[in-house]
Motif scaffolding. Structure first.
Motif, mmCIF file in Angstrom:
data_model
loop_
_atom_site.group_PDB
_atom_site.id
_atom_site.type_symbol
_atom_site.label_atom_id
_atom_site.label_comp_id
_atom_site.label_asym_id
_atom_site.label_seq_id
_atom_site.Cartn_x
_atom_site.Cartn_y
_atom_site.Cartn_z
ATOM 1 N N GLU A 115 0.824 -1.211 0.000
ATOM 2 C CA GLU A 115 0.000 0.000 0.000
ATOM 3 C C GLU A 115 0.860 1.264 0.000
ATOM 4 O O GLU A 115 0.418 2.333 -0.452
ATOM 5 C CB GLU A 115 -0.937 -0.010 1.211
ATOM 6 C CG GLU A 115 -1.988 1.082 1.174
ATOM 7 C CD GLU A 115 -2.894 1.048 2.386
ATOM 8 O OE1 GLU A 115 -3.962 1.684 2.343
ATOM 9 O OE2 GLU A 115 -2.534 0.385 3.383
ATOM 10 N N GLN A 116 2.080 1.162 0.512
ATOM 11 C CA GLN A 116 2.964 2.320 0.580
ATOM 12 C C GLN A 116 3.565 2.686 -0.780
ATOM 13 O O GLN A 116 4.137 3.760 -0.940
ATOM 14 C CB GLN A 116 4.099 2.048 1.569
ATOM 15 C CG GLN A 116 3.638 1.799 2.987
ATOM 16 C CD GLN A 116 4.770 1.339 3.878
ATOM 17 O OE1 GLN A 116 5.949 1.584 3.606
ATOM 18 N NE2 GLN A 116 4.421 0.665 4.977
ATOM 19 N N VAL A 117 3.428 1.774 -1.746
ATOM 20 C CA VAL A 117 4.024 1.989 -3.066
ATOM 21 C C VAL A 117 3.083 2.833 -3.937
ATOM 22 O O VAL A 117 1.869 2.601 -3.961
ATOM 23 C CB VAL A 117 4.298 0.633 -3.761
ATOM 24 C CG1 VAL A 117 4.944 0.856 -5.121
ATOM 25 C CG2 VAL A 117 5.184 -0.240 -2.884
ATOM 26 N N GLN A 118 3.642 3.798 -4.628
ATOM 27 C CA GLN A 118 2.852 4.645 -5.525
ATOM 28 C C GLN A 118 2.680 3.932 -6.864
ATOM 29 O O GLN A 118 3.586 3.911 -7.698
ATOM 30 C CB GLN A 118 3.558 5.993 -5.725
ATOM 31 C CG GLN A 118 3.694 6.809 -4.453
ATOM 32 C CD GLN A 118 2.348 7.148 -3.840
ATOM 33 O OE1 GLN A 118 1.426 7.546 -4.557
ATOM 34 N NE2 GLN A 118 2.230 6.994 -2.529
ATOM 35 N N THR A 119 1.519 3.326 -7.062
ATOM 36 C CA THR A 119 1.233 2.596 -8.301
ATOM 37 C C THR A 119 -0.203 2.853 -8.725
ATOM 38 O O THR A 119 -0.925 3.617 -8.092
ATOM 39 C CB THR A 119 1.416 1.074 -8.102
ATOM 40 O OG1 THR A 119 0.420 0.617 -7.172
ATOM 41 C CG2 THR A 119 2.799 0.735 -7.568
ATOM 42 N N ASP A 120 -0.604 2.199 -9.798
ATOM 43 C CA ASP A 120 -1.997 2.288 -10.272
ATOM 44 C C ASP A 120 -2.834 1.119 -9.757
ATOM 45 O O ASP A 120 -3.800 0.704 -10.395
ATOM 46 C CB ASP A 120 -2.023 2.301 -11.807
ATOM 47 C CG ASP A 120 -1.305 3.513 -12.378
ATOM 48 O OD1 ASP A 120 -1.318 4.561 -11.706
ATOM 49 O OD2 ASP A 120 -0.734 3.402 -13.476
ATOM 50 N N ASP A 147 -4.574 1.005 -6.899
ATOM 51 C CA ASP A 147 -5.490 1.402 -5.825
ATOM 52 C C ASP A 147 -6.791 0.607 -5.829
ATOM 53 O O ASP A 147 -7.270 0.153 -4.791
ATOM 54 C CB ASP A 147 -5.799 2.895 -5.925
ATOM 55 C CG ASP A 147 -4.581 3.743 -5.581
ATOM 56 O OD1 ASP A 147 -3.604 3.161 -5.086
ATOM 57 O OD2 ASP A 147 -4.615 4.955 -5.823
ATOM 58 N N GLN A 180 4.982 -2.191 -12.898
ATOM 59 C CA GLN A 180 4.733 -0.847 -12.387
ATOM 60 C C GLN A 180 5.929 -0.241 -11.655
ATOM 61 O O GLN A 180 6.020 0.979 -11.505
ATOM 62 C CB GLN A 180 3.523 -0.874 -11.448
ATOM 63 C CG GLN A 180 2.258 -1.389 -12.099
ATOM 64 C CD GLN A 180 1.125 -0.395 -12.025
ATOM 65 O OE1 GLN A 180 1.168 0.553 -11.271
ATOM 66 N NE2 GLN A 180 0.116 -0.605 -12.839
ATOM 67 N N LEU A 181 6.829 -1.082 -11.161
ATOM 68 C CA LEU A 181 7.977 -0.589 -10.400
ATOM 69 C C LEU A 181 9.282 -0.870 -11.131
ATOM 70 O O LEU A 181 9.428 -1.902 -11.784
ATOM 71 C CB LEU A 181 8.039 -1.259 -9.021
ATOM 72 C CG LEU A 181 6.948 -0.938 -8.008
ATOM 73 C CD1 LEU A 181 7.193 -1.727 -6.730
ATOM 74 C CD2 LEU A 181 6.899 0.545 -7.713
ATOM 75 N N ASP A 227 13.281 0.184 -7.284
ATOM 76 C CA ASP A 227 12.207 0.479 -6.336
ATOM 77 C C ASP A 227 11.566 -0.790 -5.780
ATOM 78 O O ASP A 227 10.980 -0.771 -4.684
ATOM 79 C CB ASP A 227 11.127 1.324 -7.006
ATOM 80 C CG ASP A 227 11.599 2.743 -7.301
ATOM 81 O OD1 ASP A 227 12.529 3.208 -6.611
ATOM 82 O OD2 ASP A 227 11.053 3.373 -8.228
#
Length: 371
Positions: A128-133, A135, A185-186, A190
């Motif tokens: 959840e801490q990872v900035q991805t699409d 959500d 996505q990463l 990262d």
């Protein structure tokens, strides 16, 4: 006012009325019988929570019905003697042993489910801490996980295994899909800390579980090689001595290893807990078993204990049934017909049991009376 004797009027579930002197053997008998019934109800509840998700030894399942039959026969008695009190006390002890075994099996289920739930929590929180699409996909998983936690908090652990929508297996599969998506996505750079952070949390749990195993438990060393490999991969992934791609692959491989080890070793810990609980039951109830209790605890050998207790419990139940039949026959002057009429035992069952008693020299002779 004249003094007299005080009496209790006791009405059983089948509306049979017993009149007994206050403080008499009947009152004591009824109290023990009620306690035994309550313990058997608890045992039955434990079994119902286990039967869909775990295999319960056949002898344990049979004992539930046999002990129920024992209690029904005892409850049918109209005149209570000191021998009857001893019989009902013995039955209560067996019921409590049965309840303790099933409770230990429930604890094994609980420990496994709670370990899996905690593992899933680590993964969800870190992803959840990872900035991805992710959500939307992650939001659905979090909702299911919250409902899974509610099952655990309300001690409905079996639902966490058997539920089609909320089962641990379902969430594990969905989180695996998340990992597949993270690859796209990463960047490898990262991804490394995400995989590594989760693996380190799992390793902390793994070492805690291992520390709880008995000194002679083979599982203490059985996973040593896999653990060493996982740690080496993590160290290499975090050292930055290799390319980002290789370090990402190493970190993910280590994470996969930690996920599997966490499950396996938490189960070993659960078995250890069951072994300790069952040995405590054997000692408290002075149950005769054919195994070394200390060795079973040190080895975390719950299966041997379950097998031995099941066997001892079944033997004692059968011996008790024989004793009850002998007492019933004595009460009815050795008459098979009167004994059958006064109980729910049929004549053929009584005759078969008598033949066994005769073979075992428990009965001196059988007299046949013709019309």
């Amino acid at each position: 006012m004249t003094s007299g004797t005080s009496f209790n009027i006791l009405v059983s579930d089948d509306d049979t009325i017993r009149v007994s002197q206050m403080g008499s053997t009947t009152t004591e008998f009824e109290n023990v019988l009620d306690n035994a019934r309550a313990s058997l109800d608890e045992a039955r509840d434990e079994y119902r929570a286990l039967e869909q998700s775990h295999t319960v030894p056949e002898a344990i399942v049979e004992s539930i019905a046999e002990l129920e039959h024992e209690l029904e026969e005892l409850d049918a008695k109209l005149e209570i003697s000191e021998d009857d009190i001893e019989l009902v006390q013995q039955t209560e002890t067996r019921v409590q042993v049965l309840s303790s075994v099933l409770s230990a099996l429930r604890d094994r289920q609980r420990i496994g489910v709670e370990a899996d739930t905690e593992r899933l929590g680590y993964e969800i929180d870190r992803i959840e801490q990872v900035q991805t699409d992710l959500d939307l996909q992650l939001g659905d998983i979090k909702k299911k996980y919250s409902m899974l936690q509610q099952l655990v908090e309300t001690e409905r652990h079996h639902k966490a295994i058997t539920s089609e929508r909320l089962s641990i297996g379902t969430l594990e599969a969905e989180i695996s899909d998340i990992y597949d998506t993270l690859v796209d996505q990463l960047s490898p750079e990262d991804a490394v800390p995400v995989y590594s952070d989760i693996a380190r949390l799992l390793l902390d749990d793994i070492h805690e579980y291992l520390s709880g195993l008995g000194e002679q438990n083979d599982r203490r060393t059985a996973f040593a090689s896999d653990l060493a490999k996982v740690k080496q991969l993590l160290d290499e992934a975090e050292s930055k001595s290799n390319s980002a791609g290789k370090r990402s692959n190493d970190a993910y491989t280590a994470l996969e290893g930690c996920r599997m080890l966490h499950r396996s070793i938490s189960r070993a810990y659960a078995e250890q807990s069951v072994a300790e609980s069952l040995v405590d039951t054997v000692r408290r109830r002075n149950l005769a078993v054919q195994c070394d209790l200390e060795e079973c605890v040190e080895a975390g050998d719950a299966e041997t204990l379950i097998e031995q207790i099941s066997s001892a419990l079944t033997t004692e139940v059968r011996q008790s049934a024989t004793e009850r039949l002998k007492q019933l026959l004595i009460e009815h002057d050795g008459s098979v017909i009167r004994t059958a009429d006064a109980t729910d035992l049929d004549r053929s069952t009584i005759l078969d049991s008598l033949a066994e008693l005769l073979d075992d020299d428990e009965v001196a002779d059988i007299t046949v009376e013709f019309n």
